[in-house]
Design a protein around this motif. Structure first.
Motif, PDB file in Angstrom:
ATOM      1  N   MET A 177      25.995  -7.513  10.799  1.00 60.51           N
ATOM      2  CA  MET A 177      25.935  -6.518   9.815  1.00 60.51           C
ATOM      3  C   MET A 177      26.821  -5.644   9.545  1.00 60.51           C
ATOM      4  O   MET A 177      27.884  -5.207  10.072  1.00 60.51           O
ATOM      5  N   VAL A 178      27.204  -5.350   8.249  1.00 60.55           N
ATOM      6  CA  VAL A 178      28.250  -4.798   7.586  1.00 60.55           C
ATOM      7  C   VAL A 178      28.062  -3.452   7.153  1.00 60.55           C
ATOM      8  O   VAL A 178      26.919  -3.069   6.462  1.00 60.55           O
ATOM      9  N   MET A 179      28.865  -2.316   7.163  1.00 59.37           N
ATOM     10  CA  MET A 179      28.663  -0.935   6.519  1.00 59.37           C
ATOM     11  C   MET A 179      29.040  -1.124   5.246  1.00 59.37           C
ATOM     12  O   MET A 179      30.305  -1.371   4.714  1.00 59.37           O
ATOM     13  N   ASP A 180      28.153  -0.914   4.184  1.00 67.48           N
ATOM     14  CA  ASP A 180      28.644  -0.808   2.840  1.00 67.48           C
ATOM     15  C   ASP A 180      28.516   0.601   2.373  1.00 67.48           C
ATOM     16  O   ASP A 180      27.804   1.537   2.420  1.00 67.48           O
ATOM     17  N   TRP A 181      29.803   1.066   2.037  1.00 67.74           N
ATOM     18  CA  TRP A 181      30.244   2.394   1.810  1.00 67.74           C
ATOM     19  C   TRP A 181      29.987   2.582   0.167  1.00 67.74           C
ATOM     20  O   TRP A 181      30.237   3.740  -0.548  1.00 67.74           O
ATOM     21  N   GLY A 182      29.462   1.733  -0.734  1.00 67.87           N
ATOM     22  CA  GLY A 182      29.088   2.038  -1.882  1.00 67.87           C
ATOM     23  C   GLY A 182      30.234   2.325  -3.044  1.00 67.87           C
ATOM     24  O   GLY A 182      30.029   3.186  -3.773  1.00 67.87           O
ATOM     25  N   GLY A 183      31.465   1.802  -2.487  1.00 67.31           N
ATOM     26  CA  GLY A 183      32.763   1.985  -3.497  1.00 67.31           C
ATOM     27  C   GLY A 183      33.209   3.478  -3.147  1.00 67.31           C
ATOM     28  O   GLY A 183      33.987   3.884  -3.999  1.00 67.31           O
ATOM     29  N   GLY A 184      32.508   4.268  -2.386  1.00 70.65           N
ATOM     30  CA  GLY A 184      33.017   5.730  -2.176  1.00 70.65           C
ATOM     31  C   GLY A 184      33.939   5.720  -0.887  1.00 70.65           C
ATOM     32  O   GLY A 184      34.267   4.720  -0.313  1.00 70.65           O
ATOM     33  N   LYS A 185      34.235   6.904  -0.486  1.00 65.86           N
ATOM     34  CA  LYS A 185      35.191   6.918   0.679  1.00 65.86           C
ATOM     35  C   LYS A 185      34.570   6.350   1.912  1.00 65.86           C
ATOM     36  O   LYS A 185      33.417   6.882   2.358  1.00 65.86           O
ATOM     37  N   ASP A 186      35.376   5.759   2.645  1.00 64.33           N
ATOM     38  CA  ASP A 186      34.946   5.313   4.084  1.00 64.33           C
ATOM     39  C   ASP A 186      35.358   6.105   5.076  1.00 64.33           C
ATOM     40  O   ASP A 186      36.612   6.393   5.498  1.00 64.33           O
ATOM     41  N   SER A 187      34.611   7.137   5.348  1.00 66.69           N
ATOM     42  CA  SER A 187      35.024   8.287   6.174  1.00 66.69           C
ATOM     43  C   SER A 187      34.720   7.876   7.690  1.00 66.69           C
ATOM     44  O   SER A 187      35.217   8.774   8.355  1.00 66.69           O
ATOM     45  N   GLY A 188      34.365   6.593   7.923  1.00 67.77           N
ATOM     46  CA  GLY A 188      34.220   6.124   9.304  1.00 67.77           C
ATOM     47  C   GLY A 188      32.944   6.974  10.156  1.00 67.77           C
ATOM     48  O   GLY A 188      32.491   7.883   9.566  1.00 67.77           O
ATOM     49  N   MET A 189      32.725   6.467  11.141  1.00 65.20           N
ATOM     50  CA  MET A 189      31.462   6.916  11.926  1.00 65.20           C
ATOM     51  C   MET A 189      32.166   8.279  12.692  1.00 65.20           C
ATOM     52  O   MET A 189      32.999   8.026  13.705  1.00 65.20           O
ATOM     53  N   LYS A 190      31.369   9.354  12.555  1.00 63.75           N
ATOM     54  CA  LYS A 190      31.930  10.630  13.200  1.00 63.75           C
ATOM     55  C   LYS A 190      30.988  10.749  14.620  1.00 63.75           C
ATOM     56  O   LYS A 190      31.333  11.551  15.464  1.00 63.75           O
ATOM     57  N   SER A 191      29.562  10.468  14.332  1.00 63.68           N
ATOM     58  CA  SER A 191      28.625  10.568  15.494  1.00 63.68           C
ATOM     59  C   SER A 191      28.687  11.510  16.045  1.00 63.68           C
ATOM     60  O   SER A 191      28.765  11.812  17.252  1.00 63.68           O
ATOM     61  N   GLU A 192      28.349  12.661  15.435  1.00 64.22           N
ATOM     62  CA  GLU A 192      28.165  14.006  15.923  1.00 64.22           C
ATOM     63  C   GLU A 192      26.737  14.608  16.359  1.00 64.22           C
ATOM     64  O   GLU A 192      26.532  15.234  16.919  1.00 64.22           O
ATOM     65  N   LEU A 193      25.921  13.828  15.438  1.00 68.92           N
ATOM     66  CA  LEU A 193      24.366  14.261  15.514  1.00 68.92           C
ATOM     67  C   LEU A 193      23.572  13.072  16.080  1.00 68.92           C
ATOM     68  O   LEU A 193      23.521  12.015  15.590  1.00 68.92           O
ATOM     69  N   ASP A 194      22.935  13.581  17.192  1.00 67.44           N
ATOM     70  CA  ASP A 194      21.602  12.715  17.721  1.00 67.44           C
ATOM     71  C   ASP A 194      20.715  12.709  16.807  1.00 67.44           C
ATOM     72  O   ASP A 194      20.079  13.984  16.505  1.00 67.44           O
ATOM     73  N   VAL A 195      19.759  11.727  16.545  1.00 69.43           N
ATOM     74  CA  VAL A 195      18.569  11.790  15.479  1.00 69.43           C
ATOM     75  C   VAL A 195      17.570  12.689  16.161  1.00 69.43           C
ATOM     76  O   VAL A 195      16.886  13.141  15.517  1.00 69.43           O
ATOM     77  N   THR A 196      17.635  12.877  17.705  1.00 74.20           N
ATOM     78  CA  THR A 196      16.511  13.202  18.125  1.00 74.20           C
ATOM     79  C   THR A 196      16.738  14.941  18.166  1.00 74.20           C
ATOM     80  O   THR A 196      15.731  15.519  18.298  1.00 74.20           O
ATOM     81  N   LYS A 197      18.020  15.380  17.538  1.00 78.14           N
ATOM     82  CA  LYS A 197      18.112  16.871  17.692  1.00 78.14           C
ATOM     83  C   LYS A 197      17.872  17.138  15.846  1.00 78.14           C
ATOM     84  O   LYS A 197      17.730  18.424  15.734  1.00 78.14           O
ATOM     85  N   LEU A 198      17.463  16.147  15.169  1.00 77.93           N
ATOM     86  CA  LEU A 198      17.053  16.492  13.577  1.00 77.93           C
ATOM     87  C   LEU A 198      15.558  16.692  13.929  1.00 77.93           C
ATOM     88  O   LEU A 198      14.925  15.686  13.231  1.00 77.93           O
TER      89      LEU A 198
END
Length: 619
Positions: A177-198
């Motif tokens: 699987m590849v990450m598609d950034w849609g031609g925008g800025k590749d900001s990288g994975m910050k991994s700050e938010l756990d989905v369970t907190k949303l």
């Protein structure tokens, strides 16, 4: 037009293969000239299709196969006066013509891989070389019967091996699987938010509580037979959640005996990510004997629905779904609400209308009616309302601005989609039915009983893109987009579970190797859908609403078309836009749930969100 091109291409290539198969045994230039005419016809069909629907839909099939199909003509011209070489070319023509048929039916993807190029260009060269070796050194040593038998076995093994190889993609690990950034800025994975907190509101804010138990139950279905269904609270359809705007809803789900686990997804409702109900992304599936609680604020008015998202193709089909209706804080008292579903195929393959409520079959003249219809079937359904003019008041829970009367047209609802039809009861009978339902659907009589309206199905479809009055959509796309994605839908065949199945691809890949669409919060995103397959694909994006910009290259002109489930028919292209304003990891998949099961799903991921679960939902 795409289906015309694809079907015509298959028929023409099969006809050419049959004639090439006869050519070595029947002398006559007429066979050759008929094939020339068929080849020119194929080129003409391709040209017409390219002008009509665009080169995007024909370039791979024609571009990959044309050299293979044309090569026998070139070789016959080059070796016209050399008898030995002519024998090789005639045999070569038989092989490559049937290889072309195999490739167009099974193997030409929207995004060709290296293996596809080898099949289309390398294999014909290999076959020609092997035929030359046979003619020069082996023809006099082996009996022709054994050669023919061996060739058939080789071709069958080649086809079967290809089908088995395609099936292995469904068991992929997702490492490709590849990450598609849609031609925008590749900001990288910050991994700050756990989905369970949303998550949704706290328990103290709850104003409406519901208890759901998922369990099996035998009961009668619309055709009169008895089947084992999987239901919420033993009801078909599940308990109606009917609340007012501003309510905080809590639903506690208990799994009594659904063996593969169960969840609840709030289809079309933009809940926080932890409440979305997708197993292995936002939660673990609720196992037998376990419970799980969902909470969300009902801040959006409209017609929505809920359903299990664990093994959803099977569980929705067996009845694990129900309605979610959110009324405005002040609602007209004189409007009669009717909520109904088109039944999923296991419950009724003909598209019978079902409801958890009993509606009066006789209505007073001038009664205002809002009919809220949801399609729980896997395929788009034609809904017909005969006997009265009606308005399409809302689509997917989004009100249409200044709708006008519709007559003599059917309304197509995509799988997973919803439509609100409003009308004023006339002094005659009214019929509402699904075009496939031979029972005739529902008939409502007025005070003056009259003959039931006809079951005639209009030829013309309601066109959403030009309906209603244009107004400000609230989404400014004039300054361009932060990210732009293209999703091309296609299919291929595979052999597993003892039979041949269709697999459904996005950009040439099957889930979990489909691309991950990466966004940052606040991005304005455009997505282009291109359907290169021969089936409808109702694409459903979780957690967001999409604004339809164009259909087949033409801009929408009516009321802003907001949707969460957009049906892309074969040969169609849509452009949609949405605001990335609901952080999480969200599914984006075909809501023909059999298609999702067989590969057609992917995820939209915010660059600062991660999941503590496996990350690969099991569908």
């Amino acid at each position: 037009m795409y289906m015309m091109f694809f079907g015509s291409s298959v028929l023409l290539l099969v006809a050419m293969a049959v004639l090439w198969s006869i050519y070595p045994f029947r002398r006559g230039r007429w066979l050759l000239w008929i094939n020339v005419v068929l080849f020119v016809g194929w080129c003409l069909v391709t040209f017409i299709a390219a002008r009509s629907i665009g080169w995007e839909f024909v370039r791979q099939i024609f571009g990959m196969l044309m050299p293979m199909v044309f090569s026998p003509f070139v070789l016959l011209f080059l070796f016209a006066k050399r008898v030995n070489w002519m024998r090789i070319v005639k045999r070569y023509a038989v092989i490559v013509s049937w290889l072309a048929v195999f490739m167009i039916v099974f193997q030409i993807p929207a995004f060709p891989t290296f293996a596809t190029y080898v099949l289309c260009f390398g294999v014909p060269i290999l076959f020609f070389f092997l035929l030359y070796v046979w003619e020069k050194w082996l023809a006099g040593k082996w009996k022709r019967g054994w050669i023919a038998f061996g060739s058939v076995i080789l071709v069958v093994a080649f086809i079967f091996g290809s089908l088995l190889m395609n099936a292995t993609a469904l068991n992929a690990s997702g490492d490709d699987m590849v990450m598609d950034w849609g031609g925008g800025k590749d900001s990288g994975m910050k991994s700050e938010l756990d989905v369970t907190k949303l998550a949704g509101p706290k328990e103290t804010a709850v104003t409406e509580r519901f208890q759901f138990t998922a369990a099996t139950k035998k009961m009668k279905v619309p055709d009169g037979s008895t089947k084992e269904l999987w239901l919420f609270n033993g009801q078909m359809t599940g308990p109606a959640i009917h609340v007012k705007q501003g309510d905080v809803v809590e639903v506690t789900l208990t799994n009594e005996n659904i063996k593969d686990g169960v969840t609840i997804h709030w289809h079309g409702y933009d809940v926080p990510n932890a409440e979305d109900g997708v197993p292995d992304i936002s939660q673990k599936a609720v196992a037998i004997g376990e419970s799980y609680t969902y909470r969300f604020k009902a801040d959006t008015v409209g017609t929505f629905w809920y359903h299990s998202h664990s093994q959803s193709s099977e569980q929705v089909g067996h009845g694990l779904f129900g309605s979610l209706i959110v009324d405005p804080k002040t609602k007209p008292d004189d409007e009669l609400d009717m909520v109904a579903f088109v039944a999923p195929k296991y419950i009724d393959n003909d598209g019978a209308l079902i409801s958890s409520d009993e509606w009066p079959k006789q209505l007073l003249k001038d009664t205002k009616i809002r009919l809220r219809l949801t399609n729980a079937h896997n395929k788009p359904q034609k809904i017909v309302l005969n006997g009265v003019p009606f308005k399409v008041a809302a689509i997917d829970g989004n009100e249409v601005n200044q709708p006008t009367n519709v007559e003599g047209k059917y309304v197509q609802i995509p799988a997973g989609g919803r439509v609100d039809l409003t009308f004023v009861m006339p002094n005659n009978a009214v019929r509402i039915f699904d075009a496939k339902d031979e029972s005739g659907g529902w008939v409502f009589q007025s005070e003056r009983k009259s003959a039931a309206p006809s079951k005639e199905i209009p030829d013309e479809a309601f066109q959403r893109e030009s309906y209603g009055t244009k107004m400000n959509s609230g989404l400014d796309v004039s300054k361009g987009f932060d990210r732009e994605f293209t999703m091309v839908f296609d299919s291929k065949l595979a052999f597993f579970d003892g039979m041949v199945h269709h697999l459904w691809t996005i950009n040439g890949k099957l889930y979990p190797n489909t691309p991950m669409l990466m966004v940052s919060e606040g991005d304005l995103v455009k997505t282009t859908f291109v359907n290169r397959s021969y089936s409808h694909h109702p694409m459903h994006l979780h957690g967001h609403k999409m604004l339809v910009l164009t259909r087949n290259g033409k801009a929408t002109t009516g009321s802003p078309w907001w949707t969460d489930t957009l049906n892309i028919a074969p040969g169609e292209t849509y452009e949609v836009a949405f605001k990335a304003d609901n952080p999480g990891i969200w599914m984006d998949h075909c809501h023909n749930l059999d298609h999702a099961t067989n590969g057609m799903m992917m995820h939209l991921q915010y660059d600062n969100v991660y999941t503590p679960f496996s990350g690969h939902t099991h569908e």
